[in-house]
Design a protein around this motif. Structure first.
Motif, PDB file in Angstrom:
ATOM      1  N   VAL A   1       0.844  -1.200   0.000  1.00  0.00           N
ATOM      2  CA  VAL A   1       0.000   0.000   0.000  1.00  0.00           C
ATOM      3  C   VAL A   1       0.876   1.246   0.000  1.00  0.00           C
ATOM      4  CG1 VAL A   1      -1.615   1.365   1.397  1.00  0.00           C
ATOM      5  CG2 VAL A   1      -1.992  -1.084   1.078  1.00  0.00           C
ATOM      6  N   LEU A   2       1.937   1.234   0.798  1.00  0.00           N
ATOM      7  CA  LEU A   2       2.867   2.362   0.846  1.00  0.00           C
ATOM      8  C   LEU A   2       3.503   2.602  -0.524  1.00  0.00           C
ATOM      9  CD1 LEU A   2       4.514   4.472   2.439  1.00  0.00           C
ATOM     10  CD2 LEU A   2       6.154   2.662   2.956  1.00  0.00           C
ATOM     11  N   PHE A   3       3.931   1.543  -1.188  1.00  0.00           N
ATOM     12  CA  PHE A   3       4.522   1.687  -2.518  1.00  0.00           C
ATOM     13  C   PHE A   3       3.532   2.321  -3.502  1.00  0.00           C
ATOM     14  CE2 PHE A   3       7.803  -1.998  -2.026  1.00  0.00           C
ATOM     15  CZ  PHE A   3       8.605  -1.150  -1.281  1.00  0.00           C
ATOM     16  N   ASN A   4       2.279   1.913  -3.421  1.00  0.00           N
ATOM     17  CA  ASN A   4       1.266   2.498  -4.302  1.00  0.00           C
ATOM     18  C   ASN A   4       1.053   3.981  -3.997  1.00  0.00           C
ATOM     19  OD1 ASN A   4       0.631   0.269  -5.949  1.00  0.00           O
ATOM     20  ND2 ASN A   4      -0.707  -0.606  -4.379  1.00  0.00           N
ATOM     21  N   GLU A   5       1.150   4.360  -2.720  1.00  0.00           N
ATOM     22  CA  GLU A   5       1.031   5.769  -2.342  1.00  0.00           C
ATOM     23  C   GLU A   5       2.205   6.578  -2.896  1.00  0.00           C
ATOM     24  OE1 GLU A   5       0.830   5.771   1.880  1.00  0.00           O
ATOM     25  OE2 GLU A   5      -1.242   5.055   1.974  1.00  0.00           O
ATOM     26  N   ILE A   6       3.405   5.998  -2.833  1.00  0.00           N
ATOM     27  CA  ILE A   6       4.594   6.669  -3.360  1.00  0.00           C
ATOM     28  C   ILE A   6       4.436   6.932  -4.853  1.00  0.00           C
ATOM     29  CG2 ILE A   6       7.056   6.331  -3.861  1.00  0.00           C
ATOM     30  CD1 ILE A   6       7.176   4.722  -1.216  1.00  0.00           C
ATOM     31  N   ARG A   7       3.954   5.927  -5.562  1.00  0.00           N
ATOM     32  CA  ARG A   7       3.753   6.085  -7.005  1.00  0.00           C
ATOM     33  C   ARG A   7       2.671   7.115  -7.306  1.00  0.00           C
ATOM     34  NH1 ARG A   7       0.471   3.709 -10.731  1.00  0.00           N
ATOM     35  NH2 ARG A   7      -0.413   2.231  -9.253  1.00  0.00           N
ATOM     36  N   ALA A   8       1.604   7.119  -6.513  1.00  0.00           N
ATOM     37  CA  ALA A   8       0.502   8.052  -6.730  1.00  0.00           C
ATOM     38  C   ALA A   8       0.945   9.505  -6.553  1.00  0.00           C
ATOM     39  CB  ALA A   8      -0.655   7.735  -5.781  1.00  0.00           C
ATOM     40  N   LYS A   9       1.994   9.723  -5.752  1.00  0.00           N
ATOM     41  CA  LYS A   9       2.503  11.077  -5.524  1.00  0.00           C
ATOM     42  C   LYS A   9       3.478  11.527  -6.612  1.00  0.00           C
ATOM     43  CE  LYS A   9       1.900  10.904  -0.507  1.00  0.00           C
ATOM     44  NZ  LYS A   9       2.582  10.886   0.810  1.00  0.00           N
ATOM     45  N   GLY A  10       3.728  10.668  -7.613  1.00  0.00           N
ATOM     46  CA  GLY A  10       4.548  11.077  -8.743  1.00  0.00           C
ATOM     47  C   GLY A  10       5.948  10.516  -8.781  1.00  0.00           C
ATOM     48  N   SER A  11       6.316   9.714  -7.800  1.00  0.00           N
ATOM     49  CA  SER A  11       7.636   9.085  -7.831  1.00  0.00           C
ATOM     50  C   SER A  11       7.605   7.862  -8.746  1.00  0.00           C
ATOM     51  CB  SER A  11       8.065   8.665  -6.429  1.00  0.00           C
ATOM     52  OG  SER A  11       8.242   9.784  -5.596  1.00  0.00           O
ATOM     53  N   GLY A  12       8.770   7.440  -9.196  1.00  0.00           N
ATOM     54  CA  GLY A  12       8.883   6.215  -9.979  1.00  0.00           C
ATOM     55  C   GLY A  12       9.268   5.058  -9.074  1.00  0.00           C
ATOM     56  N   LEU A  13       8.909   3.861  -9.487  1.00  0.00           N
ATOM     57  CA  LEU A  13       9.137   2.681  -8.658  1.00  0.00           C
ATOM     58  C   LEU A  13       9.609   1.529  -9.525  1.00  0.00           C
ATOM     59  CD1 LEU A  13       8.749   1.524  -5.742  1.00  0.00           C
ATOM     60  CD2 LEU A  13       6.426   0.911  -6.432  1.00  0.00           C
ATOM     61  N   VAL A  14      10.665   0.854  -9.093  1.00  0.00           N
ATOM     62  CA  VAL A  14      11.128  -0.380  -9.731  1.00  0.00           C
ATOM     63  C   VAL A  14      11.114  -1.466  -8.663  1.00  0.00           C
ATOM     64  CG1 VAL A  14      13.020  -1.580 -10.881  1.00  0.00           C
ATOM     65  CG2 VAL A  14      12.583   0.820 -11.400  1.00  0.00           C
ATOM     66  N   ILE A  15      10.382  -2.536  -8.913  1.00  0.00           N
ATOM     67  CA  ILE A  15      10.309  -3.648  -7.968  1.00  0.00           C
ATOM     68  C   ILE A  15      10.873  -4.901  -8.625  1.00  0.00           C
ATOM     69  CG2 ILE A  15       8.786  -5.173  -6.662  1.00  0.00           C
ATOM     70  CD1 ILE A  15       6.947  -2.893  -6.171  1.00  0.00           C
ATOM     71  N   ILE A  16      11.869  -5.491  -7.985  1.00  0.00           N
ATOM     72  CA  ILE A  16      12.477  -6.733  -8.459  1.00  0.00           C
ATOM     73  C   ILE A  16      11.971  -7.846  -7.558  1.00  0.00           C
ATOM     74  CG2 ILE A  16      14.657  -7.964  -8.779  1.00  0.00           C
ATOM     75  CD1 ILE A  16      15.902  -5.089  -9.022  1.00  0.00           C
ATOM     76  N   THR A  17      11.375  -8.862  -8.146  1.00  0.00           N
ATOM     77  CA  THR A  17      10.767  -9.897  -7.319  1.00  0.00           C
ATOM     78  C   THR A  17      10.560 -11.184  -8.101  1.00  0.00           C
ATOM     79  OG1 THR A  17       8.852 -10.409  -5.918  1.00  0.00           O
ATOM     80  CG2 THR A  17       8.431  -9.084  -7.880  1.00  0.00           C
ATOM     81  N   HIS A  18      10.445 -12.285  -7.348  1.00  0.00           N
ATOM     82  CA  HIS A  18      10.018 -13.554  -7.928  1.00  0.00           C
ATOM     83  C   HIS A  18       8.506 -13.724  -7.808  1.00  0.00           C
ATOM     84  CE1 HIS A  18      14.301 -14.418  -7.015  1.00  0.00           C
ATOM     85  NE2 HIS A  18      14.233 -15.214  -8.057  1.00  0.00           N
TER      86      HIS A  18
END
Length: 322
Positions: free
Chosen positions: A192-209
């Motif tokens: 949820v926090l990551f989605n909030e960060i993106r909603a505020k205009g930041s970019g996000l890269v998530i590396i995951t399996h």
């Protein structure tokens, strides 16, 4: 998505000094308000790509371009890089135990990061560090901030690592397996926090399996195999209609959320090649059920009208992607 590119990677090639190529022509981009998920098996080059954004891979030859908000990272001096790391782009490392300095308290390390990039008094910076830990769901954050990394559990260290990465509100956040050590409840809070960060205009890269994590947070997916991007597209398109045989195998291994439960999940035979033994043609050919003579040549990365990309000879033209 239209907007300023926070991150633009163009034909990135990473090689050891003996000539062994670790990354072979990776091109990716992330714009403001966008979240890119990079998926693939261990050894596919996901973490190397992320580390290359901040020039954190020592002893390698770097070719190609990596730009943060238009600034060339590959050509930066160490002093210039120090001003970028943590402020323009920050990273949540895969193993927080080794990422934290062992003989400094967790709070002191977050404070150091804050004061490196901002003119702020130590007491105010400490208050911010504690507030960040509280935001991450760390119980008794004041006490946890005074503890050394080895005194915290794996889940608490992971939350502290995310707090430190967010301490200077970076334009781009790169998270390498950010939810691995977290229980389901805390994992949901972090997503949820990551989605909030993106909603505020930041970019996000998530590396995951975990394709479930990608489905909840990412707008686009890039699939990597043996140091190469083999498919890229909108998250919904990739998960509902994977095109590359490797992506199809990854999606087929996910347990269904509804409907009849299969007796067993599909598995992919074989193992990924090492960088020193990467095939000269299609990198996935030795494990592909559709392999034929044309796979002896490296396929080009086709791009469809909607931005869907795939590198496979099964698709003769870009019009087949949309």
């Amino acid at each position: 998505m239209v907007g300023e590119a926070l991150l633009a990677i163009d034909d990135l090639r990473l090689s050891l000094m003996d000539g062994v190529r670790l990354l072979d022509g990776v091109s990716l981009s992330v714009q403001r308000g966008e979240a890119l998920g990079i998926v693939g098996e261990s050894g596919s080059g996901k973490s190397l790509t992320a580390l290359s954004v901040l020039r954190l891979v020592p002893g390698v030859k770097t070719e190609g371009a990596v730009r943060l908000s238009g600034a060339d990272v590959v050509g930066m001096t160490e002093r210039e890089l120090r001003s970028v790391r943590g402020r323009k782009a920050a990273m949540v490392f895969q193993d927080p135990m080794t990422a934290f300095f062992p003989v400094k308290s967790v709070g002191d390390q977050i404070v150091e990061q804050i004061r490196l990039h901002r003119k702020i008094r130590s007491r105010a910076a400490w208050a911010e560090a504690v507030a960040l830990l509280e935001r991450m769901g760390v119980p008794d954050a004041q006490r946890a901030a005074r503890r050394y990394p080895h005194q915290l559990s794996g889940g608490l260290r992971q939350r502290a690592m995310i707090a430190m990465a967010l301490s200077c509100t970076p334009d781009l956040l790169i998270a390498d397996e950010p939810t691995t050590a977290l229980d389901v409840t805390v994992q949901a809070q972090i997503l949820v926090l990551f989605n909030e960060i993106r909603a505020k205009g930041s970019g996000l890269v998530i590396i995951t399996h975990d394709l479930g994590v990608v489905a909840q947070t990412c707008t686009r997916i890039a699939v990597m195999y043996a140091g190469v991007v083999v498919e890229e597209g909108a998250t919904e398109n990739i998960l509902q209609k994977p095109l590359h045989p490797y992506t199809q195998a990854l999606v087929a291994a996910i347990p269904p959320l509804s409907g009849a439960r299969p007796e067993s999940l599909q598995s992919l035979a074989g193992t990924p090649p090492t960088p020193a033994h990467r095939p000269s043609g299609c990198v996935f050919a030795p494990r592909c059920m559709y392999v034929h003579e044309a796979c002896a040549q490296r396929p080009s990365l086709l791009t469809g009208k909607t931005g869907r990309k795939v590198a496979c000879v099964l698709y003769k033209g870009a019009e087949m992607l949309d």
